[in-house]
Design a protein around this motif. Structure first.
Motif, PDB file in Angstrom:
ATOM      1  N   SER A 126      17.041  37.281  41.784  1.00 46.11           N
ATOM      2  CA  SER A 126      17.386  38.031  40.581  1.00 46.11           C
ATOM      3  C   SER A 126      18.473  39.069  40.821  1.00 46.11           C
ATOM      4  O   SER A 126      19.303  39.310  39.944  1.00 46.11           O
ATOM      5  N   MET A 148      14.131  34.687  38.249  1.00 52.33           N
ATOM      6  CA  MET A 148      12.946  34.780  37.388  1.00 52.33           C
ATOM      7  C   MET A 148      12.797  36.100  36.651  1.00 52.33           C
ATOM      8  O   MET A 148      12.039  36.184  35.684  1.00 52.33           O
ATOM      9  N   ASP A 149      13.486  37.147  37.092  1.00 51.11           N
ATOM     10  CA  ASP A 149      13.404  38.420  36.398  1.00 51.11           C
ATOM     11  C   ASP A 149      14.028  38.261  35.004  1.00 51.11           C
ATOM     12  O   ASP A 149      15.162  37.799  34.861  1.00 51.11           O
ATOM     13  N   SER A 171       9.151  32.554  33.824  1.00 53.91           N
ATOM     14  CA  SER A 171       9.670  33.834  34.295  1.00 53.91           C
ATOM     15  C   SER A 171       8.625  34.604  35.099  1.00 53.91           C
ATOM     16  O   SER A 171       7.443  34.234  35.164  1.00 53.91           O
ATOM     17  N   CYS A 172       9.066  35.718  35.685  1.00 53.56           N
ATOM     18  CA  CYS A 172       8.176  36.545  36.500  1.00 53.56           C
ATOM     19  C   CYS A 172       6.941  36.985  35.719  1.00 53.56           C
ATOM     20  O   CYS A 172       5.812  36.908  36.221  1.00 53.56           O
ATOM     21  N   SER A 176       3.040  36.137  36.466  1.00 48.72           N
ATOM     22  CA  SER A 176       2.101  37.214  36.780  1.00 48.72           C
ATOM     23  C   SER A 176       0.912  37.218  35.834  1.00 48.72           C
ATOM     24  O   SER A 176      -0.224  37.499  36.253  1.00 48.72           O
ATOM     25  N   TYR A 202      12.959  40.786  41.826  1.00 46.11           N
ATOM     26  CA  TYR A 202      11.917  39.754  41.730  1.00 46.11           C
ATOM     27  C   TYR A 202      10.524  40.362  41.866  1.00 46.11           C
ATOM     28  O   TYR A 202       9.612  40.061  41.097  1.00 46.11           O
ATOM     29  N   HIS A 206       7.508  41.096  38.849  1.00 42.11           N
ATOM     30  CA  HIS A 206       6.155  40.543  38.957  1.00 42.11           C
ATOM     31  C   HIS A 206       5.090  41.632  38.842  1.00 42.11           C
ATOM     32  O   HIS A 206       4.076  41.459  38.155  1.00 42.11           O
ATOM     33  N   CYS A 252       3.958  40.470  46.027  1.00 41.91           N
ATOM     34  CA  CYS A 252       5.006  39.750  45.284  1.00 41.91           C
ATOM     35  C   CYS A 252       6.363  40.106  45.862  1.00 41.91           C
ATOM     36  O   CYS A 252       6.962  41.111  45.493  1.00 41.91           O
ATOM     37  N   ALA A 277       2.641  35.841  44.735  1.00 36.82           N
ATOM     38  CA  ALA A 277       3.682  35.158  43.974  1.00 36.82           C
ATOM     39  C   ALA A 277       3.944  33.789  44.600  1.00 36.82           C
ATOM     40  O   ALA A 277       3.364  33.426  45.633  1.00 36.82           O
TER      41      ALA A 277
END
Length: 411
Positions: A126, A148-149, A171-172, A176, A202, A206, A252, A277
């Protein structure tokens, strides 16, 4: 253990690795793993489509970046062996961002200004990807990746999608939510702590949603311990967490940091659940020194079936790697999403046209694991019906996918 959603093996077996490609051969099929270059199968005299790939192949996230890059390279080989993009070959130009945002910007400018690429496959990182948002918009360069952020795909102030940034996995926050829901509902977790890297977008992306979910659903967060990129030992933080004895601890970060955090926690005497994660997959299991037990993490694929199994078999043989890694599928999936859009375009090198197709007509693209990738036009991320596995390690320290989950929760 109770299964939330049991997936039949048939869901994972793919009839085609790329939507709309007819009789194209899957990885591991008759086309094999040859090193066919752009121009094969009658495409030699057609103008190539130039795409770029920016991955971390030598920096702090290279354990993920190297197989991710292989997945991109193999996807390009595969598409060329199967007729290219509507008959035109694909040429790949690759750069190493070294998990550094400034280097990543230099990589981007080289690919766009010097190589002349019309699209880029981005990394599962990210921090570098967030630096390309304005550049991609200005140059009209679609970027598809596993950053993913959410700040890489949507403006955190307005919630509007950045026009040229597209994510090819949950996505994060979604990941989560799934992990927190499993912990609370299936493991009866009531109290948690977190240990994460505040310098890694990242990790931050999370940790916050995980905490939000726990607190919103009646749980208690006992500690939120942190570290930075330059820290190599988290013993002090681990001892504080162990003294509080939460039911579970969230880790994570990237693999190397996850290994240090896990071992520091177990060395400090913590015996509860450790939730992780998707970077807790191999080689995590071969790098930790403590016994792996009561460890649960999100995982994108069941590595034992479908296209991902074929990809891993080929990659491990070609590279001499002795453990499977999900990032092979990440590189493949990002390419499949991009190629799917390019095949629908009148001009696959027209960034604006491809962008519009990515946004509005990316529907049911088969991922390496068999899940369908449909892009939500409002977020440029997969719709919520694309979920994640909850995985653990079995008695032989192999990844064991337990259940497949989705989440509709929004913090």
């Amino acid at each position: 253990m109770k299964k939330i959603i049991a997936l039949a093996l048939s869901v994972l077996m793919l009839t085609s690795a790329l939507a709309g490609c007819g009789n194209e051969t899957k990885p591991g099929g008759t086309s094999g793993a040859g090193t066919t270059q752009p121009g094969s199968q009658g495409t030699a005299n057609l103008e190539p489509i130039k795409i770029g790939s920016i991955q971390d192949t030598s920096g702090g996230a290279s354990l993920a970046g190297q197989p991710n890059q292989w997945g991109v390279e193999y996807a390009v080989r595969w598409i060329n062996e199967n007729g290219g993009i509507n008959g035109r070959p694909v040429e790949l130009y690759s750069r190493d961002c070294q998990n550094d945002a400034e280097v990543g910007v230099t990589n981007y400018r080289e690919l766009v200004d010097e190589a002349g690429v019309c699209a880029i496959i981005g990394p599962p990182l990210s921090n570098p990807a967030s630096a390309w948002v304005e550049l991609a918009t200005e140059d009209k360069i679609p970027i598809v990746g596993h950053f993913m952020d959410e700040v890489c795909t949507t403006d955190p102030d307005t919630g509007e999608a950045y026009p040229y940034m597209f994510l090819a996995e949950p996505s994060c926050s979604v990941q989560s939510y799934i992990l927190a829901e499993y912990g609370m509902n299936e493991l009866n977790v009531k109290t948690v702590a977190t240990l994460y890297n505040t310098s890694n977008a990242y990790a931050v992306a999370h940790e916050g949603p995980f905490v939000n979910y726990v607190e919103a659903n009646g749980g208690q967060v006992l500690a939120r311990e942190t570290f930075g990129w330059t820290d190599t030992d988290y013993t002090a933080q681990a001892q504080k967490i162990a003294a509080l004895n939460p039911d579970a601890v969230l880790l994570c970060d990237y693999c190397n940091q996850m290994v240090t955090a896990y071992d520091n926690l177990r060395d400090a005497g913590y015996t509860g659940y450790i939730l992780g994660a998707n970077t807790m997959y191999p080689p995590f299991n071969s790098l930790v020194k403590n016994e792996i037990k009561d460890c649960y993490f999100v995982q994108n694929y069941d590595l034992s079936a479908g296209t991902i199994a074929d990809l891993l078999d080929i990659q491990m043989k070609e590279t001499g790697t002795d453990y499977p890694t999900s990032n092979v599928g990440f590189g493949w999936d990002a390419c499949m999403v991009l190629f799917n859009a390019m095949k629908q375009a009148k001009d696959p090198t027209d960034g604006e046209e491809v962008r519009q197709i990515l946004e509005n007509n990316t529907k049911d693209v088969e991922s390496a694991g068999g899940a369908k990738i449909t892009i939500d036009p409002s977020t440029h991320r997969p719709t919520r019906d694309m979920g994640m596995y909850i995985a653990s390690y079995d008695e032989d320290v192999n990844v064991d996918c337990l259940v497949y989950m989705t989440s509709d929760y929004n913090s």
